[in-house]
Scaffold this active site. Structure first.
Site, short mmCIF file in Angstrom:
data_model
loop_
_atom_site.label_atom_id
_atom_site.label_comp_id
_atom_site.label_asym_id
_atom_site.label_seq_id
_atom_site.Cartn_x
_atom_site.Cartn_y
_atom_site.Cartn_z
CB SER A 1 -0.99 0.00 1.18
OG SER A 1 -0.33 0.20 2.40
CG ASN A 2 3.58 2.73 2.97
OD1 ASN A 2 3.37 3.93 3.20
ND2 ASN A 2 3.37 1.79 3.87
CG MET B 1 8.43 -8.05 5.36
SD MET B 1 8.43 -6.80 6.66
CE MET B 1 8.38 -7.86 8.10
CB ILE C 1 18.05 -8.28 7.90
CG1 ILE C 1 16.98 -8.29 9.00
CG2 ILE C 1 19.35 -7.66 8.40
CD1 ILE C 1 17.33 -9.13 10.20
CG LEU C 2 18.64 -3.75 3.76
CD1 LEU C 2 18.77 -2.29 3.38
CD2 LEU C 2 17.98 -4.54 2.63
CG ASN D 1 12.32 1.12 6.19
OD1 ASN D 1 11.54 0.54 5.42
ND2 ASN D 1 12.39 0.84 7.47
CG HIS E 1 9.54 1.40 11.86
ND1 HIS E 1 9.72 0.03 11.75
CD2 HIS E 1 9.19 1.62 13.16
CE1 HIS E 1 9.52 -0.53 12.93
NE2 HIS E 1 9.19 0.41 13.80
CG ASP F 1 13.23 -0.66 11.93
OD1 ASP F 1 13.09 -0.49 10.70
OD2 ASP F 1 12.69 -1.58 12.55
C1 GRF Z 1 3.91 -0.57 6.72
O1 GRF Z 1 3.24 -0.42 7.94
C2 GRF Z 1 5.32 -0.07 6.82
O2 GRF Z 1 5.49 0.99 7.71
C3 GRF Z 1 6.07 -1.28 7.33
O3 GRF Z 1 5.45 -2.37 6.73
C4 GRF Z 1 4.11 -2.03 6.36
C5 GRF Z 1 4.00 -2.28 4.89
O4 GRF Z 1 2.70 -2.11 4.42
N1 GRF Z 1 7.49 -1.16 7.06
P1 GRF Z 1 2.44 -1.98 2.85
O5 GRF Z 1 3.02 -3.23 2.22
O6 GRF Z 1 3.11 -0.74 2.38
O7 GRF Z 1 0.96 -1.94 2.72
#
Ligand code: GRF
Length: 203
Positions: free
Chosen positions: A16-17, A93, A95-96, A110, A112, A148
């Site tokens: 969604s982001n 998801m 870790i780099l 990123n 968070h 983070d």
């Molecule tokens: C978001 O809450 C973001 O802050 C976190 O993982 C979630 C990802 O959601 N890192 P989406 O895949 O962007 O919907």
């Protein structure tokens, strides 16, 4: 206007982001263009949206690599092949490896879903509710090797309400994420924020 910065979004799931970034980048005056959506997960839901928008996608599963470094080298090669200049991690998801994080330092963001440095890691909304705090939010930061922990570019706050569950809080935070991330990418692409001596400096 300056040439738009070639930007990749790295996802592992819903996206969604990613969608908020793609939508924002449609504006003629937005300083970044999304040239690649990369995922380490074949079935990531966000990939379908990106494909439907005509954005090139690339999937490489981390599972077929013997080490984090080798996988990240493949990701880096995909970014290079698309002439990517900026990278947005959006629910990515993995870790780099240190080398990959360092290579993109200052050019990789990123998001968070908490007010960093509070509540890093996973199960963030559960952590927030268990702590009993009354304010939460989201953070966009430069990526550094430590998870983070990078210099903060922007934060947005939301209230934590009495009857909140992790899901209701997540939804309230997510609404802010979708505004904050495009605004932060805009700032980076315009050169209005830079990483200098370990700090996010606004120009
Ligand atoms: C978001 O809450 C973001 O802050 C976190 O993982 C979630 C990802 O959601 N890192 P989406 O895949 O962007 O919907």
């Amino acid at each position: 206007m300056q040439r738009k910065k070639r930007t990749a979004i790295l996802i592992s799931g819903r996206g969604s982001n990613m969608r908020a970034l793609i939508d924002a980048a449609k504006a003629a005056e937005f300083p970044a263009e999304i040239v690649l959506v990369f995922s380490n997960v074949e079935g990531a839901a966000g990939l379908d949206f990106a494909r439907a928008q005509g954005i090139p996608t690339k999937v490489i599963s981390h599972k077929v690599f013997a080490s984090r470094e080798e996988f990240d080298a493949a990701v880096d090669a995909a970014l290079g092949a698309a002439h990517v200049e900026l990278v947005c991690l959006a629910g990515y998801m993995r870790i780099l490896s240190d080398g990959f994080a360092r290579k993109w330092e200052g050019r990789m963001l990123n998001i968070h879903p908490s007010l960093l440095p509070a509540f890093p890691g996973t199960h963030v909304h559960e952590q927030v509710l268990a702590a009993g705090v009354t304010v939460s939010g989201c953070t966009v930061h430069f990526v550094v090797p430590e998870l983070d922990a990078g210099p903060i570019i922007a934060l947005a706050q939301v209230p934590v309400l009495g009857g909140d569950t992790p899901d209701t809080l997540a939804a309230r935070v997510l609404e802010e994420e979708h505004k904050l991330y495009p605004a932060a990418l805009r700032k980076l692409a315009e050169g209005k924020v830079v990483l200098r001596d370990g700090r996010a400096v606004t120009i």
